[in-house]
Design an enzyme around this catalytic site. Sequence first.
Site, PDB file in Angstrom:
ATOM      1  N   HIS A 163     -42.672 -36.399  16.922  1.00 21.56           N
ATOM      2  CA  HIS A 163     -41.400 -35.759  17.361  1.00 21.56           C
ATOM      3  C   HIS A 163     -39.886 -36.120  17.702  1.00 21.56           C
ATOM      4  O   HIS A 163     -39.697 -37.967  17.811  1.00 21.56           O
ATOM      5  CB  HIS A 163     -41.212 -34.645  18.872  1.00 21.56           C
ATOM      6  CG  HIS A 163     -42.977 -34.140  18.088  1.00 21.56           C
ATOM      7  ND1 HIS A 163     -44.129 -33.683  18.862  1.00 21.56           N
ATOM      8  CD2 HIS A 163     -42.914 -33.241  18.095  1.00 21.56           C
ATOM      9  CE1 HIS A 163     -44.394 -32.744  18.695  1.00 21.56           C
ATOM     10  NE2 HIS A 163     -43.918 -32.022  18.601  1.00 21.56           N
ATOM     11  N   CYS A 188     -44.450 -34.503  27.535  1.00 22.96           N
ATOM     12  CA  CYS A 188     -44.962 -33.619  26.161  1.00 22.96           C
ATOM     13  C   CYS A 188     -45.763 -32.808  27.083  1.00 22.96           C
ATOM     14  O   CYS A 188     -45.987 -31.849  26.994  1.00 22.96           O
ATOM     15  CB  CYS A 188     -46.277 -34.461  25.631  1.00 22.96           C
ATOM     16  SG  CYS A 188     -45.494 -35.443  23.991  1.00 22.96           S
TER      17      CYS A 188
HETATM   18  C1  CIR Z   1     -49.966 -32.348  18.360  1.00 19.56           C
HETATM   19  O1  CIR Z   1     -49.559 -33.694  17.453  1.00 19.56           O
HETATM   20  O2  CIR Z   1     -48.582 -31.115  18.552  1.00 19.56           O
HETATM   21  C2  CIR Z   1     -49.991 -33.121  20.060  1.00 19.56           C
HETATM   22  N1  CIR Z   1     -51.824 -33.873  20.074  1.00 19.56           N
HETATM   23  C3  CIR Z   1     -49.152 -34.208  20.687  1.00 19.56           C
HETATM   24  C4  CIR Z   1     -47.774 -32.950  20.947  1.00 19.56           C
HETATM   25  C5  CIR Z   1     -47.036 -33.961  21.886  1.00 19.56           C
HETATM   26  N2  CIR Z   1     -46.348 -33.232  21.992  1.00 19.56           N
HETATM   27  C6  CIR Z   1     -44.863 -33.735  22.194  1.00 19.56           C
HETATM   28  O3  CIR Z   1     -44.314 -35.119  21.516  1.00 19.56           O
HETATM   29  N3  CIR Z   1     -44.202 -32.620  22.639  1.00 19.56           N
END
Ligand code: CIR
Length: 252
Positions: free
Chosen positions: A160, A247
Amino acid sequence: MFTKAIVRKPAHTFANGITEAKLGKPDYKLALKQHDAYCEALEKCGLKLTVLDANPDFPDSCFVEDTAVVTKDFGVIARPGNKKRLGEEIEIKKVLEPLLPLYSINDLGTLDGGDVMQADNIFFIGLSNRTNLTGSRQLKETLEKYNYTVYVIPICNILHFKTGVNYLGENNLLVQEGICTMNELSAFNRILIDQNESYAANCLRVNDYVLVPKGFPKTKANVEKLGYKIIELELSEFQKMDGGLSCLSLRF
Ligand code: CIR
């Protein structure tokens, strides 16, 4: 100033979430402990927390940031770009509905909140494997109605936008080494994150503090040098699932 945050407890299915990190399986009990410490830190920063129950149907659902983009005036319900996470946004909508006027990304677009970074009156939207052009345009349109400047930027080598770039305030920006050049960032005081500490690019400014992941001494020293008070947090179990400090909450 932020006054509120929404978090969600990790579910017992947490280890079944999406990850590219090759750091092994997360320890669920330890993840819960680290999550508790994260919540305490947000409270120390002055936030009132809404703690949502774990949702085992969505192993990644503790990463609530991806489900919405929130400001103090309004929210935009996201549309997760990985099918495994599609649906997480529905409950967040119910939680935010009584609190803020809401908009939504419609089903032509995809958008993960992790791709959206606010720096004062500017928003950056990363085009990633999760956020497509249509989703970014829908969000841009809404943000521009509220007079924000919006830059839509393709990202590379990171999950992201905020995996690699984070705004601390006072024009200071943490930028992970090795991501593609983004000319739109050139007006900021950019602090390059050492390649061995790339995970620490995701630090989180909350009111008077900067939350920094534990185990990244160069980044910690650089943030301290800028004059910020820091809170260090152990995030090892979330790192195993590609998640960082930002996150784990929605702040507004
Ligand atoms: C994903 O791959 O969607 C989750 N395992 C990790 C999300 C991390 N979120 C973020 O960087 N905002």
